[in-house]
Write a protein that holds these residues in place. Structure first.
Motif, mmCIF file in Angstrom:
data_model
loop_
_atom_site.group_PDB
_atom_site.id
_atom_site.type_symbol
_atom_site.label_atom_id
_atom_site.label_comp_id
_atom_site.label_asym_id
_atom_site.label_seq_id
_atom_site.Cartn_x
_atom_site.Cartn_y
_atom_site.Cartn_z
ATOM 1 N N LYS A 1 -8.185 0.349 -6.553
ATOM 2 C CA LYS A 1 -6.816 0.727 -6.906
ATOM 3 C C LYS A 1 -6.311 -0.227 -7.983
ATOM 4 N N GLY B 1 6.583 -5.228 -4.306
ATOM 5 C CA GLY B 1 5.367 -4.442 -4.505
ATOM 6 C C GLY B 1 5.128 -4.045 -5.946
ATOM 7 N N LYS C 1 4.503 -8.651 -9.169
ATOM 8 C CA LYS C 1 4.865 -9.992 -9.662
ATOM 9 C C LYS C 1 3.903 -11.071 -9.143
ATOM 10 N N SER C 2 3.686 -11.068 -7.818
ATOM 11 C CA SER C 2 2.817 -12.110 -7.251
ATOM 12 C C SER C 2 1.382 -11.953 -7.743
#
Ligand code: ADP
Ligand code: MG
Length: 256
Positions: free
Chosen positions: A15, A38, A41-42
């Motif tokens: 994905k 979600g 960013k992280s």
């Protein structure tokens, strides 16, 4: 320190999470990443501190591909402050900050007087010098975050990555933390979920939405009600705070 990201893509389990990200942070800038939960960013920040390896694209620091740096060079250059971290072992505050010296020491070196001085100085800069012998896990959330900033200072890294560093902090600590980061004068990129904090402290902001950058600009140019509605799905009023000239945003749900 100048960061440049070009054509970054990252996927997991087939994905694709990050799509063709382009981003640039100039020396001394504090750049914000905003976007819904979600949005990626992280994951993007993890690519920047080399926990994730992109499938495509390049990330350079001062023109050098970060994947060509040794672990030690990387740690001398880049410091990371995550959301409130729980330490697995009970270190003292001074020991936590001393860990920032690791990339500057040889494998079997003991820490030197200079290292201790740097640690003390870093603790003074964040106003935590009276806490040097306290156990890290006994500190409040805000105190812990300040210690982690002190560790980044002791690390003497010129590039700082922060992932929602103000989560769970009282408002005073949120402001103090960002003042502190700003005052360091290092190059920094921070994911922030509070748009008012981002507006007050960031030189420029990138919007991350569905795993890609959809907008970039100064807080004044970027943070308009139309963009906020598009990205966060809420209405907003954007005003200028007469006390400090910064944007102040209030939010509301549209009533049908
Ligand atoms: P943000 O920090 O903006 O909230 P994240 O980068 O944490 O967003 O997540 C972006 C998307 O990537 C989410 O849909 C998340 O579930 C997915 N994701 C992130 N890391 C992993 C992983 N290790 N395995 C599977 N999915 C992941
Ligand atoms: Mg996140």
């Amino acid at each position: 320190m100048n960061l440049e990201v070009k054509h970054l893509c990252w996927s997991i389990e087939g994905k694709q999470i990050l799509h063709d990200i382009h981003l640039q942070v100039s020396s001394g800038e504090l750049v914000g990443l905003i976007g819904p939960n979600g949005s990626g960013k992280s994951s993007l920040l993890r690519c920047l501190y080399r926990v994730l390896k992109p499938d495509r694209g390049v990330i350079t620091l001062n023109g050098k591909n970060i994947w060509h740096l040794s672990t030690r060079e990387m740690a001398q250059t880049t410091a990371v402050v995550l959301q409130e971290t729980s330490a697995d072992f009970d270190f003292t505050v001074a020991e936590m900050v001393l860990m920032g010296r690791n990339p500057h020491q040889g494998l079997f070196d003991r820490e030197t007087k200079k290292d201790h001085l740097i640690v003390l100085n870093a603790l003074m800069q964040v106003g935590m010098n009276d806490f040097a012998e306290r156990s890290f896990i006994s500190l409040s959330g805000g105190e812990k975050q300040r210690v982690l900033i002190a560790r980044a200072i002791a690390q003497q890294a010129q590039f700082l990555i922060l992932d929602e560093p103000t989560n769970h902090l009282d408002i005073r600590y949120q402001l103090e933390l960002l003042e502190l980061v700003k005052g360091l004068g290092v190059t920094a990129i921070a994911a922030l979920h509070d748009l008012n904090l981002a507006a007050s402290y960031c030189d420029r902001i990138y919007v991350v939405h569905h795993g890609t950058i959809t907008a970039v600009g100064t807080p004044q140019d970027l943070l308009q009600p139309s963009l906020i509605r598009e990205v966060f799905g809420v209405g907003s009023t954007v005003e200028t705070n007469p006390k400090n000239g910064k944007l102040h945003i209030s939010f509301f749900l549209d009533t049908k």
